[in-house]
Write a protein that holds these residues in place. Structure first.
Motif, PDB file in Angstrom:
ATOM      1  N   UNK A 161      -1.688  -4.831   4.952  1.00 35.21           N
ATOM      2  CA  UNK A 161      -0.368  -4.322   4.600  1.00 35.21           C
ATOM      3  C   UNK A 161       0.178  -5.116   3.422  1.00 35.21           C
ATOM      4  N   UNK A 162       1.086  -4.508   2.674  1.00 29.15           N
ATOM      5  CA  UNK A 162       1.687  -5.180   1.525  1.00 29.15           C
ATOM      6  C   UNK A 162       2.574  -6.327   2.019  1.00 29.15           C
ATOM      7  N   UNK A 163       2.201  -7.573   1.686  1.00 25.97           N
ATOM      8  CA  UNK A 163       2.971  -8.733   2.109  1.00 25.97           C
ATOM      9  C   UNK A 163       4.111  -9.027   1.155  1.00 25.97           C
ATOM     10  N   UNK A 164       4.866 -10.080   1.445  1.00 16.80           N
ATOM     11  CA  UNK A 164       6.047 -10.401   0.643  1.00 16.80           C
ATOM     12  C   UNK A 164       5.683 -10.764  -0.789  1.00 16.80           C
TER      13      UNK A 164
ATOM     14  N   UNK B 224       1.817   0.903  -9.799  1.00 15.86           N
ATOM     15  CA  UNK B 224       2.377   0.231  -8.634  1.00 15.86           C
ATOM     16  C   UNK B 224       3.077   1.251  -7.732  1.00 15.86           C
ATOM     17  N   UNK B 225       2.809   1.141  -6.428  1.00 12.11           N
ATOM     18  CA  UNK B 225       3.481   2.008  -5.461  1.00 12.11           C
ATOM     19  C   UNK B 225       4.415   1.232  -4.538  1.00 12.11           C
ATOM     20  N   UNK B 226       4.209  -0.091  -4.422  1.00  4.22           N
ATOM     21  CA  UNK B 226       5.034  -0.884  -3.511  1.00  4.22           C
ATOM     22  C   UNK B 226       4.954  -2.342  -3.918  1.00  4.22           C
TER      23      UNK B 226
ATOM     24  N   UNK C  13       8.363  -9.468 -10.795  1.00  4.96           N
ATOM     25  CA  UNK C  13       7.816  -9.071 -12.085  1.00  4.96           C
ATOM     26  C   UNK C  13       7.273  -7.663 -12.150  1.00  4.96           C
ATOM     27  N   UNK C  14       7.209  -6.969 -11.015  1.00  7.76           N
ATOM     28  CA  UNK C  14       6.660  -5.617 -10.979  1.00  7.76           C
ATOM     29  C   UNK C  14       7.543  -4.735 -10.116  1.00  7.76           C
ATOM     30  N   UNK C  15       7.473  -3.429 -10.397  1.00  8.66           N
ATOM     31  CA  UNK C  15       8.235  -2.448  -9.622  1.00  8.66           C
ATOM     32  C   UNK C  15       7.403  -1.171  -9.515  1.00  8.66           C
ATOM     33  N   UNK C  16       7.695  -0.321  -8.541  1.00 13.11           N
ATOM     34  CA  UNK C  16       6.958   0.943  -8.420  1.00 13.11           C
ATOM     35  C   UNK C  16       7.006   1.749  -9.715  1.00 13.11           C
ATOM     36  N   UNK C  17       5.844   2.285 -10.081  1.00 10.44           N
ATOM     37  CA  UNK C  17       5.716   3.059 -11.305  1.00 10.44           C
ATOM     38  C   UNK C  17       5.156   2.274 -12.468  1.00 10.44           C
ATOM     39  N   UNK C  18       5.145   0.944 -12.372  1.00  9.50           N
ATOM     40  CA  UNK C  18       4.602   0.126 -13.462  1.00  9.50           C
ATOM     41  C   UNK C  18       3.106   0.353 -13.626  1.00  9.50           C
TER      42      UNK C  18
END
Length: 360
Positions: A33-36, A77-79, A86-91
């Protein structure tokens, strides 16, 4: 690190080799799972490195089956985790050879994660949680934020993917030896393949006079015409090699087969530098005379640290540098492997993982 059972929960589809036949087959597996501190990526493209073939067929005797290759990953990026800023969904992002390191040693502190004693690879390696890593021949990937790079908007994600291995592999020694700010000096590139063609492109972008050194006369037109190399010499032609003696400031050797370094060292000026970036199966022949009588340096390099990854990608965006690729469909991976084994590719295969109708 001890290998522990995979307790991941996210179902992922991909392609894996199940045994030493190296045949790639559809393979469903689980990712964490996507961690912190993690970034989840929808994989759109993944380059096919010759290393993938070696692992698929267990040429080095270290493959842990099933193996999902792929360390030239690009996508969106999805999550992102709570600690990711430094990153966000859609990058638009990429992941290369590195999946983890200790983050707390001298090498990591200086962003040389690639030389950390606890460095883990994107596939066929052991992650922090003890699980075996699976690579980019898959629909999605979860990466620690430290090991993700931004892909500039101007670079197509398919042709940018091999920069994350072939590109960074030649960029790192070029930076180390000062080639980025050495316009007018002379660079020799030994071998015109996946790594070599990018070394030529970098050399030209940085204002170097570039000479391609090859065993194949048929590559001269490509070197001079498409890649704009300034000179081309056949390494088996003694007259051509002698005419170039002590003419080069730097040489990058990309040849993955055993060969003698003596003739290459003779091409370097006094004080010149030879950078080795390939991994031949056998030892290389190293005569001492051309080395010690020319005050010459030989260095080795493998991939690069994460700061260099981002710096390289940004420079590629600035100079519009991408790899010359052939796109491969999901059902064409095995055919591409067969061609890769024959070195029948110009210059890098890239898998269209998402079978996208248009390039992002």
């Amino acid at each position: 690190m001890e290998v522990t059972p995979n307790k991941h929960t996210q179902q992922v589809s991909g392609w894996a080799a199940m045994d030493e036949s190296g045949k790639m087959v559809p393979f469903n597996f689980k990712r964490r799972e996507n961690g912190v501190d993690d970034v989840t990526i929808k994989v759109l493209y993944c380059g096919m490195c010759h290393t993938d073939l070696h692992f698929a067929k267990n040429h080095w005797g270290i493959t842990q089956y099933p193996v999902v290759p792929g360390h030239e990953i690009t996508g969106v990026v999805t999550k992102v985790g709570a600690n990711v800023s430094g990153f966000k969904p859609g990058d638009r992002v990429g992941v290369g050879c590195l999946a983890c390191s200790c983050l707390d040693c001298e090498q990591c502190d200086s962003s040389q994660e690639n030389y950390c004693d606890k460095m883990g690879l994107t596939y066929n390696s052991v992650y922090w949680d003890g699980s075996i890593t699976y690579g980019g021949y898959s629909s999605m990937y979860v990466a620690h934020k430290r090991f993700v790079v931004r892909v500039p908007d101007g670079l197509p994600l398919d042709a940018a993917a091999p920069l994350l291995c072939a590109g960074i592999t030649v960029y790192t020694p070029m930076k180390k030896h000062g080639m980025l700010r050495a316009a007018g000096r002379r660079l020799g590139v030994v071998g015109l393949g996946g790594l070599g063609h990018i070394a030529v492109k970098f050399g030209k972008a940085f204002g170097l006079h570039v000479t391609v050194i090859s065993t194949s006369p048929a590559k001269e037109q490509e070197a001079r015409g498409n890649l704009k190399a300034d000179d081309f010499i056949i390494s088996t032609d003694d007259k051509q090699m002698q005419a170039m003696a002590r003419k080069l400031d730097y040489v990058i050797d990309t040849v993955p087969a055993a060969h003698s370094l003596g003739p290459i060292l003779e091409l370097l000026k006094v004080g010149g530098a030879l950078a080795l970036v390939a991994a031949p199966d056998g030892p290389l022949e190293l005569p001492s005379f051309p080395l010690i009588f020319g005050n010459k340096t030989i260095s080795g390099s493998i991939t690069g640290g994460m700061n260099d990854h981002q710096e390289m990608m940004d420079l590629c965006g600035e100079h519009n540098i991408t790899c010359d690729i052939e796109l491969v469909s999901n059902d064409g991976i095995n055919d591409a492997f067969a061609r890769l084994a024959r070195n029948d590719v110009r210059y890098r295969f890239v898998i269209d993982i998402a079978e996208a109708d248009s390039r992002i």
